[in-house]
Scaffold this active site. Structure first.
Site, mmCIF file in Angstrom:
data_model
loop_
_atom_site.group_PDB
_atom_site.id
_atom_site.type_symbol
_atom_site.label_atom_id
_atom_site.label_comp_id
_atom_site.label_asym_id
_atom_site.label_seq_id
_atom_site.Cartn_x
_atom_site.Cartn_y
_atom_site.Cartn_z
ATOM 1 C CB VAL A 277 -38.108 -17.820 111.654
ATOM 2 C CG1 VAL A 277 -39.581 -18.163 111.631
ATOM 3 C CG2 VAL A 277 -37.846 -16.419 111.081
ATOM 4 C CG LEU B 247 -48.576 -13.411 101.103
ATOM 5 C CD1 LEU B 247 -47.260 -13.585 100.351
ATOM 6 C CD2 LEU B 247 -49.748 -13.639 100.161
ATOM 7 C CE1 TYR C 251 -38.933 -9.077 101.527
ATOM 8 C CE2 TYR C 251 -38.971 -8.656 99.155
ATOM 9 C CZ TYR C 251 -39.557 -9.194 100.289
ATOM 10 O OH TYR C 251 -40.764 -9.849 100.192
ATOM 11 C CE LYS D 53 -39.060 -12.719 100.637
ATOM 12 N NZ LYS D 53 -39.715 -13.794 101.418
ATOM 13 C CB SER E 218 -40.196 -11.773 96.910
ATOM 14 O OG SER E 218 -40.630 -10.575 96.290
ATOM 15 C CG ASP F 110 -46.525 -13.818 113.522
ATOM 16 O OD1 ASP F 110 -46.706 -13.805 112.296
ATOM 17 O OD2 ASP F 110 -46.228 -12.791 114.175
#
Length: 247
Positions: A63, A18, A155, A159, A142, A37
């Site tokens: 990050v 993405l 996750y 999200k 998400s 990245d």
């Protein structure tokens, strides 16, 4: 004039998937891009592959480390003169049921998604609020953060947290003309989803009213909209890109 002509965007997790699709859409609309990245070799190659020469830069960036995110944001200002768009896209999965999930797997996912997004928000908004033109920040959540998915307590929690973070940040920086929005992609065609068993793919497709998986370019087009002046009075919103799944 292209929608993002003369603007500069930073995108994390941009070596593939993405993130790279968003970078492709941005440069097509005239933007300069700085891609971050964890995989330096891959992200430098991705930037070169965009085919826009000096308008695209690839840099290593973890990050989870604020200093590295700051460096990514500052690179945009140093080279292109401004930071107009920030896309907090970097993410990982460490799927397992709660019974089998380790503390490390939980912490890794929370760190990359929540701390990573917060770091991006902090770095970008600090620059954007001092610019007359402000800026636009897009956080990638998400559909898993809306409904919760089996084997994704880490996750789904991360999200969902990005949604709350988006709304809180939008309230903090709106008066400086900095907009903060989020997108929630659903089942999108990527290398990761292509590796799934066919019966798993079929079960997911059965939940989607539109009857198909989404394309990465379809997510990217919504991010372009949120980055551009076409969404100039939108902040704190969450845009589902899921073909009607889980409505």
């Amino acid at each position: 004039m292209a929608l993002l002509e003369g603007r500069t965007a930073v995108i994390t997790g941009a070596a593939q998937g993405l993130g790279l699709a968003i970078a492709e859409a941005f440069v097509a609309e005239g933007a300069n891009v700085v891609l971050g990245d964890l995989n330096e070799e891959a992200v430098v190659e991705a930037a070169t592959g965009l085919g826009v020469g000096d308008r695209a830069i690839g840099m290593a960036c973890n990050v989870v480390e604020l200093e590295q995110v700051d460096a990514l944001a500052q690179k945009a200002v140093e080279v292109f003169g401004s930071l107009d768009i920030m896309v907090n896209n970097a993410g990982i999965t460490r799927d397992a049921t709660m019974r089998k999930m380790t503390e490390e797997q939980f912490d890794q996912v929370i760190a990359v998604h929540l701390r990573g997004t917060w770091n991006g928000l902090k770095s970008a908004s600090g620059i954007m609020r001092e610019q007359e033109q402000g800026g636009s920040i897009i956080n990638v959540s998400s559909i898993s953060g809306k409904v919760g998915m089996l084997g994704q307590t880490n996750y789904s929690a991360a999200k969902a947290g990005i949604v709350g973070m988006t709304k809180a940040a939008a309230k903090e920086v709106g008066f400086k003309n900095v907009r903060v929005n989020a997108v929630q992609p659903g089942f999108i065609k990527t290398a990761m989803t292509a590796a799934m068993r066919q019966d798993v793919i079929d079960s997911k497709l059965a939940e989607i009213p539109m009857g198909r998986a989404g394309e990465a370019s379809e997510v990217a087009s919504v991010v372009v909209f949120l980055a551009s002046d076409m969404s100039s009075y939108m902040s704190g919103t969450v845009q589902e890109i899921a073909g009607g799944r889980h409505i």
